[in-house]
Design a protein around this motif. Structure first.
Motif, PDB file in Angstrom:
ATOM      1  N   GLU A 158      67.104  31.585  39.677  1.00 50.46           N
ATOM      2  CA  GLU A 158      66.070  32.162  38.822  1.00 50.46           C
ATOM      3  C   GLU A 158      64.672  31.725  39.267  1.00 50.46           C
ATOM      4  O   GLU A 158      63.692  32.403  38.964  1.00 50.46           O
ATOM      5  CB  GLU A 158      66.325  31.785  37.365  1.00 50.46           C
ATOM      6  CG  GLU A 158      67.561  32.478  36.792  1.00 50.46           C
ATOM      7  CD  GLU A 158      67.792  32.195  35.323  1.00 50.46           C
ATOM      8  OE1 GLU A 158      67.139  31.274  34.783  1.00 50.46           O
ATOM      9  OE2 GLU A 158      68.609  32.898  34.705  1.00 50.46           O
ATOM     10  N   HIS A 192      74.323  37.837  40.696  1.00 51.17           N
ATOM     11  CA  HIS A 192      72.937  37.367  40.696  1.00 51.17           C
ATOM     12  C   HIS A 192      72.521  36.801  42.050  1.00 51.17           C
ATOM     13  O   HIS A 192      71.517  36.089  42.145  1.00 51.17           O
ATOM     14  CB  HIS A 192      72.736  36.327  39.594  1.00 51.17           C
ATOM     15  CG  HIS A 192      72.730  36.932  38.218  1.00 51.17           C
ATOM     16  ND1 HIS A 192      73.877  37.177  37.501  1.00 51.17           N
ATOM     17  CD2 HIS A 192      71.696  37.367  37.432  1.00 51.17           C
ATOM     18  CE1 HIS A 192      73.562  37.720  36.333  1.00 51.17           C
ATOM     19  NE2 HIS A 192      72.246  37.847  36.270  1.00 51.17           N
ATOM     20  N   ASP A 313      74.847  27.854  29.609  1.00 47.15           N
ATOM     21  CA  ASP A 313      74.099  29.105  29.754  1.00 47.15           C
ATOM     22  C   ASP A 313      73.830  29.297  31.232  1.00 47.15           C
ATOM     23  O   ASP A 313      73.183  28.457  31.864  1.00 47.15           O
ATOM     24  CB  ASP A 313      72.772  29.045  28.978  1.00 47.15           C
ATOM     25  CG  ASP A 313      72.992  28.929  27.482  1.00 47.15           C
ATOM     26  OD1 ASP A 313      73.550  29.864  26.901  1.00 47.15           O
ATOM     27  OD2 ASP A 313      72.606  27.896  26.915  1.00 47.15           O
ATOM     28  N   PHE A 315      72.577  32.488  33.743  1.00 48.99           N
ATOM     29  CA  PHE A 315      72.132  33.879  33.854  1.00 48.99           C
ATOM     30  C   PHE A 315      72.326  34.590  32.509  1.00 48.99           C
ATOM     31  O   PHE A 315      71.788  34.154  31.504  1.00 48.99           O
ATOM     32  CB  PHE A 315      72.876  34.595  34.987  1.00 48.99           C
ATOM     33  CG  PHE A 315      72.683  33.963  36.337  1.00 48.99           C
ATOM     34  CD1 PHE A 315      71.427  33.949  36.938  1.00 48.99           C
ATOM     35  CD2 PHE A 315      73.744  33.377  37.012  1.00 48.99           C
ATOM     36  CE1 PHE A 315      71.235  33.379  38.185  1.00 48.99           C
ATOM     37  CE2 PHE A 315      73.566  32.801  38.254  1.00 48.99           C
ATOM     38  CZ  PHE A 315      72.307  32.802  38.844  1.00 48.99           C
ATOM     39  N   ASP A 316      73.132  35.665  32.487  1.00 47.67           N
ATOM     40  CA  ASP A 316      73.347  36.419  31.252  1.00 47.67           C
ATOM     41  C   ASP A 316      74.636  36.014  30.548  1.00 47.67           C
ATOM     42  O   ASP A 316      75.128  36.716  29.672  1.00 47.67           O
ATOM     43  CB  ASP A 316      73.370  37.924  31.538  1.00 47.67           C
ATOM     44  CG  ASP A 316      74.326  38.299  32.670  1.00 47.67           C
ATOM     45  OD1 ASP A 316      74.853  37.396  33.342  1.00 47.67           O
ATOM     46  OD2 ASP A 316      74.532  39.506  32.893  1.00 47.67           O
ATOM     47  N   ASN A 357      79.489  34.978  25.111  1.00 49.22           N
ATOM     48  CA  ASN A 357      78.575  35.942  24.500  1.00 49.22           C
ATOM     49  C   ASN A 357      79.122  36.503  23.183  1.00 49.22           C
ATOM     50  O   ASN A 357      78.813  37.629  22.790  1.00 49.22           O
ATOM     51  CB  ASN A 357      78.241  37.082  25.473  1.00 49.22           C
ATOM     52  CG  ASN A 357      77.418  36.589  26.659  1.00 49.22           C
ATOM     53  OD1 ASN A 357      76.734  35.578  26.585  1.00 49.22           O
ATOM     54  ND2 ASN A 357      77.514  37.304  27.775  1.00 49.22           N
TER      55      ASN A 357
END
Length: 380
Positions: A158, A192, A313, A315-316, A357
């Motif tokens: 990131e 990613h 946590d 990325f998504d 999630n």
């Protein structure tokens, strides 16, 4: 007036000191830490703080004035060099000795290291060094696809770095989650842009790269070693306490000496829920184990039988994990690709669960684990 000494000023030690005061203990509380920083929480170091999303002050367990207000003698930058069990004394690195009535050891764990110029991630200073290194961009090689390795990979990616992760197992988190769920994390990282080198080991960390067991050389501007941690048991072992994978305790977090207790990463404690000793390195164990040990030191009846808990946590992907997958023989997954709950079963009974999630279900999962029952049929 009684003196309770806590060796190790991390989350477990700080929460134990807090609990002693909350439970009405009016004796002397001495909290000794080898680091110069006051007690802080470690999860942000590989998550929000490493990514620049958390302010520094928010990582600390208590504000700086709290210890004086609570009359807790916080001694930072001090190392305990020995424990004399019969004399009820600890020796400090300045040559002095301190007497105690009860002693709690919360010395945590230290990251395993690799020869060469490889960063590790355990302290605030480690996190800040990595954050600066990631901000510079370039090529990052991470050795180890465990929790620290994967969270570091996400932070580096990131930040715009080119990231390669080297892992000898066939999937990330293979020993913890098994191949089915390990592949979920592999796919997230690949999507990613992380280059996963699985089933291959790092042979040597060189000045400007990593040489693999296959002979291939990966150029790197920065190398991170995420190859696990070892409990800091040397004090306990040298004192004569019983030590296995960690400092051995009963369900009340009492060691082999009746006036010495252990909690957090360093403790291998008997858990009645599982019928065996567990050593759990995760944040929740420090958060809850420290207070449990404090109550036990005060003579309260304590049975520390919490379900192990961890979160991450990347990325998504946001995830919470409960339980222990040891000995599982089946995995059942319910939900969508990146919005599901996975259950690990042994002989038809749920022993662990992971919600990805999907939120506000941890209590339900832990109740299911505690019940020792089968997985209920899916709801329409």
């Amino acid at each position: 007036m009684a003196t309770f000494v806590i060796v190790g000023a991390g989350l477990a030690g700080a929460k134990a000191a807090q609990t002693l005061r909350e439970e009405g203990f009016d004796g002397e509380v001495v909290l000794i830490g080898a680091e110069e920083e006051r007690p802080y929480e470690r999860p942000p170091l590989s998550k929000g703080y490493l990514q620049g999303r958390s302010e520094r002050e928010k990582i600390f367990v208590h504000p700086p004035y709290w210890y004086a207000d609570q009359e807790i003698d916080l001694r930072l930058g001090v190392t305990v060099t020995g424990i004399a069990l019969d004399a009820h004394e600890v020796a400090l690195d300045d040559g002095s000795r301190m007497s105690y009535d009860k002693l709690l050891i919360t010395t945590g764990a230290s990251p395993r290291t690799l020869p060469g110029q490889a960063y590790t991630l355990r302290t605030v200073a480690d996190s800040e060094a990595l954050k600066a290194g990631f901000a510079a961009g370039g090529r990052v090689v991470i050795i180890g696809a465990g929790w620290i390795g994967l969270e570091s990979a996400a932070a580096a990616r990131e930040a715009g770095c080119e990231v390669t992760v080297v892992e000898p197992e066939p999937t990330p988190l293979h020993r913890v989650l098994g191949p089915e769920l390990g592949e979920v994390f592999a796919n997230v990282h690949r999507r990613h842009g992380v280059d996963l080198r699985l089933g291959v080991s790092a042979e040597e960390v060189e000045a400007d790269g990593v040489r693999l067991g296959t002979g291939e050389r990966l150029p790197a501007d920065l190398v991170v070693a995420g190859v696990g941690a070892a409990p800091n048991v040397s004090l306990a072992r040298e004192a004569g306490l019983e030590v296995g994978d960690g400092i051995l305790t009963d369900a009340a977090l009492r060691t082999s000496h009746p006036d010495v207790y252990a909690a957090g990463d360093v403790a291998e404690s008997y858990n009645p829920l599982y019928g065996r000793r567990l050593r759990v390195e995760h944040w929740a164990n420090a958060l809850n184990g420290g207070p449990a040990a404090a109550r036990s030191m005060l003579g309260q009846e304590v049975v520390y039988d919490r379900v192990p808990y961890f979160y991450t946590d990347q990325f998504d992907l946001g995830m919470e994990f409960s339980g222990d997958t040891t000995g599982y023989d089946q995995v059942v997954t319910r939900g969508e690709e990146l919005e599901f709950i996975a259950y690990w079963l042994r002989e038809g009974r749920v022993i662990a669960g992971m919600n990805v999630n999907v939120w506000d279900v941890v209590d339900d999962i832990q109740r299911l684990i505690r019940s020792g029952g089968p997985l209920p049929p899916p709801q329409d």
